[in-house]
Scaffold this motif. Structure first.
Motif, short mmCIF file in Angstrom:
data_model
loop_
_atom_site.label_atom_id
_atom_site.label_comp_id
_atom_site.label_asym_id
_atom_site.label_seq_id
_atom_site.Cartn_x
_atom_site.Cartn_y
_atom_site.Cartn_z
N ARG A 43 0.85 -1.19 0.00
CA ARG A 43 0.00 0.00 0.00
C ARG A 43 0.89 1.24 0.00
NH1 ARG A 43 -2.41 -3.45 3.94
NH2 ARG A 43 -4.57 -4.06 3.44
N PRO A 60 -2.13 5.15 3.53
CA PRO A 60 -3.27 4.23 3.62
C PRO A 60 -4.06 4.54 4.90
CG PRO A 60 -1.21 3.05 3.23
CD PRO A 60 -0.84 4.45 3.58
N ARG A 61 -5.36 4.49 4.83
CA ARG A 61 -6.16 4.88 5.99
C ARG A 61 -5.78 4.09 7.24
NH1 ARG A 61 -9.98 8.29 6.45
NH2 ARG A 61 -10.41 8.36 4.18
N TRP A 82 -6.09 7.37 2.05
CA TRP A 82 -6.79 6.72 0.94
C TRP A 82 -7.32 5.36 1.39
CZ3 TRP A 82 -4.78 2.14 -1.15
CH2 TRP A 82 -3.43 1.86 -0.88
N ASP A 83 -8.42 4.98 0.77
CA ASP A 83 -9.10 3.75 1.13
C ASP A 83 -8.72 2.61 0.19
OD1 ASP A 83 -10.73 4.74 3.37
OD2 ASP A 83 -11.68 5.99 1.82
N GLU A 84 -9.11 1.40 0.57
CA GLU A 84 -8.68 0.21 -0.16
C GLU A 84 -9.14 0.21 -1.62
OE1 GLU A 84 -6.53 -1.69 1.00
OE2 GLU A 84 -6.84 -2.25 3.09
N THR A 85 -10.24 0.88 -1.92
CA THR A 85 -10.74 0.89 -3.29
C THR A 85 -10.23 2.08 -4.10
OG1 THR A 85 -12.75 2.00 -2.51
CG2 THR A 85 -12.82 -0.41 -2.70
N ASP A 86 -9.39 2.92 -3.49
CA ASP A 86 -8.82 4.07 -4.19
C ASP A 86 -7.55 3.69 -4.94
OD1 ASP A 86 -10.79 5.70 -3.11
OD2 ASP A 86 -9.57 6.29 -1.39
#
Length: 364
Positions: A43, A60-61, A82-86
């Motif tokens: 990440r 990463p968040r 940022w989130d996992e789908t970003d």
């Protein structure tokens, strides 16, 4: 140790170098600029330092609390979680806009550098070290103090080595005791422990092995670690378990003179290669030139090996605040070897040695 002024200096140097932005992922470059020792993960964590505009940290968040708890939080940075789908690479590219040149952290993973190439296809990629090495070489008084403390700590570990060295023990057993001594001296981590006995001493980067140390053998002990503040130690001393061979004693004296001469040569304005020559010439004149197979030294700071390098061909002049090793060695394949290493700092008036344990051969 990580003032806002350092970030400002990096931004100014980035603009001066004609680079539109530095992209600093986990590693020594990121730690130097921000103080954040981020985990190297798949990440993306990335400090973006534009030549103009406000720096920010992509995080990463799930790593956001760690980033906010680090010294980076004192720099007034925006943390962009940022989130996992970003796609964090696309976010960086969108925020940067059209750029002509970006500087990538010298230790950036290939997976990240290639992704940045995809999202910034028109940008030339260069090493961030073209900007940062010039800053990192010039140690501040606070950094010199940190390296001085590191030198004192590794000296404390070396003073205990005679407790552990004796015939009949393996290199690995001795190395385990030394590693514990390094931590006990105040280091947060052990970077390396070399215990090279007898013929293993002729391999400069030997580690440890199950070889049993014999009476009458020289043993090269090169050790280093990292203090809690991130600054590194590195020092080599050569010991002998009982009286060494006469051949070894003779060239050890040559080595000691060469190391002293190289340290004495350090002063502002002297070239890096001339310090190398000060040691190498003595060793060569004594007939051992073919057995000195590496450069005389390397810079040190938040990495054990960084610029400046004390080697033939490097005509860069020394400046006050340059910190580096002076470590000539002589290595006779199949027989034995020796190295003496101190970390030194170039000062306004000459040189300060940061390691101060005896440099004469220690017979245990």
């Amino acid at each position: 140790m990580y003032p806002v002024s350092r970030l400002a200096a990096v931004q100014e140097a980035t603009a001066k170098a004609g680079i539109d932005a530095l992209l600093l992922t986990p590693g020594p470059d990121l730690r130097y600029v921000s103080g954040y020792e981020a985990k190297p993960l798949e990440r993306l964590t990335c400090l973006v330092v534009p030549a103009s505009g406000e720096p920010y940290m992509m995080v990463p968040r799930l790593e956001l609390p760690a980033a906010q708890a680090s010294p980076a939080s004192r720099l007034g940075l925006e943390f962009v979680a940022w989130d996992e789908t970003d796609d964090p690479y696309a976010v960086v590219a969108a925020r940067l806009g059209r750029v002509g040149k970006v500087g990538l952290a010298d230790r950036m993973w290939a997976m990240s550098s290639l992704r940045f190439r995809e999202v910034l296809p028109d940008a030339e990629q260069v090493l961030a070290g073209t900007v940062l090495s010039e800053l990192r070489m010039r140690k501040s008084p606070a950094e010199v103090a940190a390296l001085r403390a590191a030198g004192e700590a590794i000296d404390a570990a070396h003073r205990r080595v005679p407790e552990f060295l004796r015939a009949g023990r393996t290199e690995r057993e001795v190395g385990r005791d030394i590693a514990e001594a390094i931590l006990a001296s105040g280091h947060a981590s052990v970077d390396f422990v070399i215990v090279a006995s007898g013929p293993n001493g002729a391999s400069p980067h030997h580690d440890v092995s199950d070889r049993v140390i014999q009476a009458g053998e020289p043993v090269v002990v090169d050790i280093g670690g990292q203090l809690p503040n991130g600054y590194c130690s590195d020092s080599t001393r050569t010991y002998s378990v009982g009286e060494p061979p006469a051949e070894f004693a003779a060239y050890y004296e040559v080595l000691r003179q060469a190391q002293d001469a190289a340290c004495a040569a350090v002063r502002p304005g002297v070239s890096c290669e001339s310090v190398d020559a000060a040691a190498r010439d003595i060793i060569t004149e004594a007939g051992y030139g073919d057995y000195f197979v590496h450069r005389t030294g390397h810079g040190i700071g938040i990495e054990v090996h960084e610029e400046p390098y004390i080697v033939s061909g490097n005509d860069a002049p020394l400046e006050p605040g340059f910190a580096f090793s002076v470590e000539p060695g002589i290595y006779l394949p199949g027989r034995h070897g020796a190295r003496i290493e101190d970390i030194v700092v170039c000062t306004d008036g000459g040189v300060e040695r940061l390691n101060n344990t005896p440099r004469d051969l220690v017979v245990v």
